[in-house]
Motif scaffolding. Sequence first.
Motif, mmCIF file in Angstrom:
data_model
loop_
_atom_site.group_PDB
_atom_site.id
_atom_site.type_symbol
_atom_site.label_atom_id
_atom_site.label_comp_id
_atom_site.label_asym_id
_atom_site.label_seq_id
_atom_site.Cartn_x
_atom_site.Cartn_y
_atom_site.Cartn_z
ATOM 1 N N ARG A 255 18.059 -15.722 33.261
ATOM 2 C CA ARG A 255 17.623 -16.988 33.634
ATOM 3 C C ARG A 255 18.568 -18.092 32.759
ATOM 4 O O ARG A 255 19.041 -18.145 31.419
ATOM 5 C CB ARG A 255 16.382 -17.166 33.141
ATOM 6 N N THR A 256 18.552 -19.190 33.290
ATOM 7 C CA THR A 256 19.264 -20.408 32.326
ATOM 8 C C THR A 256 18.369 -20.544 31.275
ATOM 9 O O THR A 256 17.075 -20.746 31.335
ATOM 10 C CB THR A 256 19.314 -21.651 33.123
ATOM 11 N N LYS A 257 19.114 -20.514 29.968
ATOM 12 C CA LYS A 257 18.269 -20.870 28.900
ATOM 13 C C LYS A 257 17.863 -22.240 28.742
ATOM 14 O O LYS A 257 18.663 -23.409 28.749
ATOM 15 C CB LYS A 257 19.153 -20.114 27.532
ATOM 16 N N ARG A 258 16.507 -22.717 28.341
ATOM 17 C CA ARG A 258 16.341 -24.088 28.153
ATOM 18 C C ARG A 258 16.948 -24.479 26.781
ATOM 19 O O ARG A 258 17.140 -23.671 25.671
ATOM 20 C CB ARG A 258 14.826 -24.239 28.119
ATOM 21 N N SER A 259 17.395 -26.053 26.837
ATOM 22 C CA SER A 259 17.824 -26.322 25.497
ATOM 23 C C SER A 259 16.760 -26.392 24.619
ATOM 24 O O SER A 259 15.774 -26.789 24.713
ATOM 25 C CB SER A 259 18.270 -27.766 25.889
ATOM 26 N N SER A 260 17.000 -25.561 23.541
ATOM 27 C CA SER A 260 15.994 -25.547 22.406
ATOM 28 C C SER A 260 16.475 -24.822 21.293
ATOM 29 O O SER A 260 17.585 -24.153 21.315
ATOM 30 C CB SER A 260 14.837 -24.340 22.961
ATOM 31 N N GLU A 261 15.791 -24.918 20.020
ATOM 32 C CA GLU A 261 16.295 -24.389 19.010
ATOM 33 C C GLU A 261 15.994 -22.989 18.662
ATOM 34 O O GLU A 261 16.518 -22.053 17.961
ATOM 35 C CB GLU A 261 16.119 -25.309 17.764
ATOM 36 N N GLY A 262 14.905 -22.676 19.224
ATOM 37 C CA GLY A 262 14.208 -21.309 18.849
ATOM 38 C C GLY A 262 13.671 -20.970 17.776
ATOM 39 O O GLY A 262 13.797 -22.030 16.781
ATOM 40 N N ALA A 263 12.826 -20.257 17.550
ATOM 41 C CA ALA A 263 12.093 -19.633 16.345
ATOM 42 C C ALA A 263 12.858 -18.493 15.904
ATOM 43 O O ALA A 263 12.911 -17.512 16.665
ATOM 44 C CB ALA A 263 10.721 -19.590 16.261
ATOM 45 N N SER A 264 12.930 -18.327 14.641
ATOM 46 C CA SER A 264 13.495 -16.977 14.081
ATOM 47 C C SER A 264 12.322 -15.836 14.009
ATOM 48 O O SER A 264 11.137 -16.416 13.695
ATOM 49 C CB SER A 264 14.165 -17.112 12.839
ATOM 50 N N LEU A 265 12.689 -14.771 13.814
ATOM 51 C CA LEU A 265 11.485 -13.584 13.665
ATOM 52 C C LEU A 265 11.002 -13.795 12.387
ATOM 53 O O LEU A 265 9.587 -13.728 12.195
ATOM 54 C CB LEU A 265 12.175 -12.138 13.708
ATOM 55 N N SER A 266 11.822 -14.328 11.157
ATOM 56 C CA SER A 266 11.062 -14.353 10.026
ATOM 57 C C SER A 266 10.244 -15.612 9.753
ATOM 58 O O SER A 266 9.174 -15.499 9.242
ATOM 59 C CB SER A 266 12.493 -14.368 8.942
ATOM 60 N N GLU A 267 10.575 -16.644 10.565
ATOM 61 C CA GLU A 267 9.734 -17.841 10.672
ATOM 62 C C GLU A 267 8.214 -17.269 11.286
ATOM 63 O O GLU A 267 6.995 -17.723 10.619
ATOM 64 C CB GLU A 267 10.240 -18.918 11.473
ATOM 65 N N ILE A 268 8.463 -16.479 12.346
ATOM 66 C CA ILE A 268 7.033 -16.127 12.959
ATOM 67 C C ILE A 268 6.491 -15.359 12.228
ATOM 68 O O ILE A 268 5.179 -15.356 11.936
ATOM 69 C CB ILE A 268 7.484 -15.684 14.300
ATOM 70 N N GLU A 269 7.176 -14.340 11.530
ATOM 71 C CA GLU A 269 6.323 -13.390 10.751
ATOM 72 C C GLU A 269 5.531 -14.104 9.478
ATOM 73 O O GLU A 269 4.625 -13.788 9.183
ATOM 74 C CB GLU A 269 7.345 -12.211 10.041
ATOM 75 N N ALA A 270 6.199 -15.276 9.030
ATOM 76 C CA ALA A 270 5.712 -16.084 7.850
ATOM 77 C C ALA A 270 4.336 -16.484 8.500
ATOM 78 O O ALA A 270 3.350 -16.707 7.772
ATOM 79 C CB ALA A 270 6.513 -17.228 7.395
ATOM 80 N N VAL A 271 4.297 -17.222 9.531
ATOM 81 C CA VAL A 271 3.189 -17.738 10.169
ATOM 82 C C VAL A 271 2.083 -16.460 10.449
ATOM 83 O O VAL A 271 0.925 -16.824 10.156
ATOM 84 C CB VAL A 271 3.481 -18.287 11.480
ATOM 85 N N TYR A 272 2.645 -15.450 10.894
ATOM 86 C CA TYR A 272 1.736 -14.293 10.968
ATOM 87 C C TYR A 272 1.020 -13.901 9.689
ATOM 88 O O TYR A 272 -0.228 -13.678 9.796
ATOM 89 C CB TYR A 272 2.535 -13.205 11.550
ATOM 90 N N ARG A 273 1.713 -13.769 8.665
ATOM 91 C CA ARG A 273 1.163 -13.260 7.501
ATOM 92 C C ARG A 273 0.235 -13.981 6.831
ATOM 93 O O ARG A 273 -0.753 -13.885 6.348
ATOM 94 C CB ARG A 273 2.393 -12.622 6.571
ATOM 95 N N THR A 274 0.378 -15.474 6.859
ATOM 96 C CA THR A 274 -0.223 -16.404 6.424
ATOM 97 C C THR A 274 -1.569 -16.806 6.919
ATOM 98 O O THR A 274 -2.359 -17.304 6.514
ATOM 99 C CB THR A 274 0.460 -17.607 5.941
ATOM 100 N N ARG A 275 -1.510 -16.595 8.213
ATOM 101 C CA ARG A 275 -2.559 -17.146 9.346
ATOM 102 C C ARG A 275 -3.204 -16.154 9.882
ATOM 103 O O ARG A 275 -4.178 -16.390 10.970
ATOM 104 C CB ARG A 275 -1.763 -17.953 10.379
ATOM 105 N N PHE A 276 -3.031 -15.036 9.870
ATOM 106 C CA PHE A 276 -3.652 -13.712 10.467
ATOM 107 C C PHE A 276 -5.077 -13.860 10.575
ATOM 108 O O PHE A 276 -5.609 -13.957 11.682
ATOM 109 C CB PHE A 276 -3.037 -12.638 10.089
ATOM 110 N N ALA A 277 -5.707 -13.898 9.382
ATOM 111 C CA ALA A 277 -7.092 -14.030 9.209
ATOM 112 C C ALA A 277 -7.799 -15.116 10.247
ATOM 113 O O ALA A 277 -8.715 -15.219 10.684
ATOM 114 C CB ALA A 277 -7.707 -14.083 7.839
ATOM 115 N N GLU A 278 -7.266 -16.368 10.033
ATOM 116 C CA GLU A 278 -7.769 -17.522 10.482
ATOM 117 C C GLU A 278 -7.692 -17.659 12.047
ATOM 118 O O GLU A 278 -8.344 -17.958 12.994
ATOM 119 C CB GLU A 278 -7.015 -19.108 10.125
ATOM 120 N N LEU A 279 -6.262 -17.111 12.445
ATOM 121 C CA LEU A 279 -6.227 -16.876 13.658
ATOM 122 C C LEU A 279 -7.337 -15.809 14.675
ATOM 123 O O LEU A 279 -7.703 -16.116 15.479
ATOM 124 C CB LEU A 279 -4.675 -16.303 14.258
#
Lengths: 164, 448
Positions: free
Chosen positions: A2-26
Amino acid sequence: MRTKRSSEGASLSEIEAVYRTRFAELCRVAAAIIGDRDAARDVVQEAFGSVIRHRETFRRRAPLDAWVWRVVINTARDHRSIPRPLTFEHPVHSQNGHAEISAALGAAVAALPERQRLALFLRYFADLDYKAIAETLEIRPGTVAATLNAAHTALRHTLTEARR
Amino acid sequence: MTEQRGDLSVALDSLVAPFDSSEADWQDALRRGGAANRRPLIATLAATLALAAVLAATPFGQAFASNAFDRVTVWIDQLSGSAPFKDEQNALREANARAAAPIPEGTALGLLVSSSLDGVHFDLLGFRDRASLCLRLQSSIGEGGQIMKAPATCVAEQLLVDLGKPLAVVAAADPFPRRAKPGLQALYGFAADGVASVTLTNEAGVHPVPVENNAFLYLYRGEPPSLPRDKLVYQSDVPARATALDANGRVLGTVQIMSLRRGYPGTPGPTKLPGPAVVERPIESPRVGWLDRGEERGDPYEWPQTDGRGEGFPRMRMIQPSPATSMRVLVGRLDGSPSRPEPAYCLTNVWPLSPGPTGFAFAPIGGRSGSITLASATTVFDAQFPVFFGLVADDVDSLRLILKNGATEAIPIVDNVFAFQASGAEAAKLVGYDAEGRVALIRMVGLG
């Protein structure tokens, strides 16, 4: 592919950081939405699976946290779309009327309009500020204040009645 | 106000207790997102290949290895061959060279089970096509003992695992429509590790069938389908269910066997299955931009010049939408004509090893459906694992298939095309999401 939409994307490490810091609240917010603690963990895991799969579509117009929150909320709402009553955890034993108050409050929360309910969960269970709630729910910060105020009024009334 | 908030906070706290961060499992999230750490997989693969090297010196019958992580055995590509099967291997290679949807080069073919009934010999062959397990029945059932080959029938491994059953019936009847002996039928399928035998139940009773090499083959006498009053009717007594047993005769699981005679289960409404039941963001005018713009994506497909089937049809592009199968989907755009005034997207599929497509589906452009079209395709009348394929609009960012038992699979979208398999015995739900994760389409999937 598929055509990729214009975006910067998020890295796995950024997502992991959110996961680890926010897991309990989520998980807590997901549990509040679907009324099932065990399913809430699975919802959060599934939501992160989706976030990871679609990380390249993330556009940095809002913080990554807000995007993750939206995906978790939508995944929880999907899960909840099987019709069933919204339930909360209640103390098994009633002491000094606390169980009755919880039950009344749970029913009052369940009866709130969805936006009020979500704003309430994000405020109390995830401790998000108005700006973060606004970004998550894609509404203006002023609307967050009004939404929470309406929820407080309804719940305050319920608490007062339950304590009589 | 602050006091009231504190009061509420305490009360709300009692509704949902806090979670513990130690319950977080990042590796599981990665796995669900298809980005799991590859190191363990490579180690597993290396171990598997080492095992394959040992098995290379053994007969075909042992040339399968177990994967302790799944309930269905993983087939090993490196199968050794006895002399007769070198010919079969060559025939497969030649058929693949002619195929419009070839399977990976060098795919190994193995003999799983042999059996005879009424002097007619049957061989059940197995091979692996990408992430699908395939069975192909051949028999001396032709005129004068001529060997006939049934179409290959494949099932995606992931679906077998997700269904959570220890066995799968792949075909139940009539694999050779033009055979010389119409009264013989064959039923065959896969069995997971630990399944020693399968019992098949039909009106005549219970029939035990041994499992060899994770496969089983049951031959029985039954009448072929007939067409009284233009309605296809199966006269044969196709078994209704199959039960897997271990070596001690303990029941491991049962599956229903689909047949046209008994009919397929009905397709329920969206609220009857797990997953979303409400479309949150309907797609008002679904379009496939690259087809509208005439872009050349995928591979070109030229209609055969000799049979005239391509006459009047648009130029088609060939897309391989699923990494699980070599099946291709042909898509094109048909402009309006006097006989069909509405412009339409059109699509069809080509089976692995098949020289060309069969059938055709049209979807008028401008309809109000997020999934522009969903077509089903199957190689046999009694489809046990029908294949579904279709086009989704540009606004659909991802697809998820939700099974009755709650298992979900991410369905890849390649150039707006998708393909997946489901069980004929159970309806499933296909859900499409937009880029923000909102539900853009819901389609119930089933043959009933």
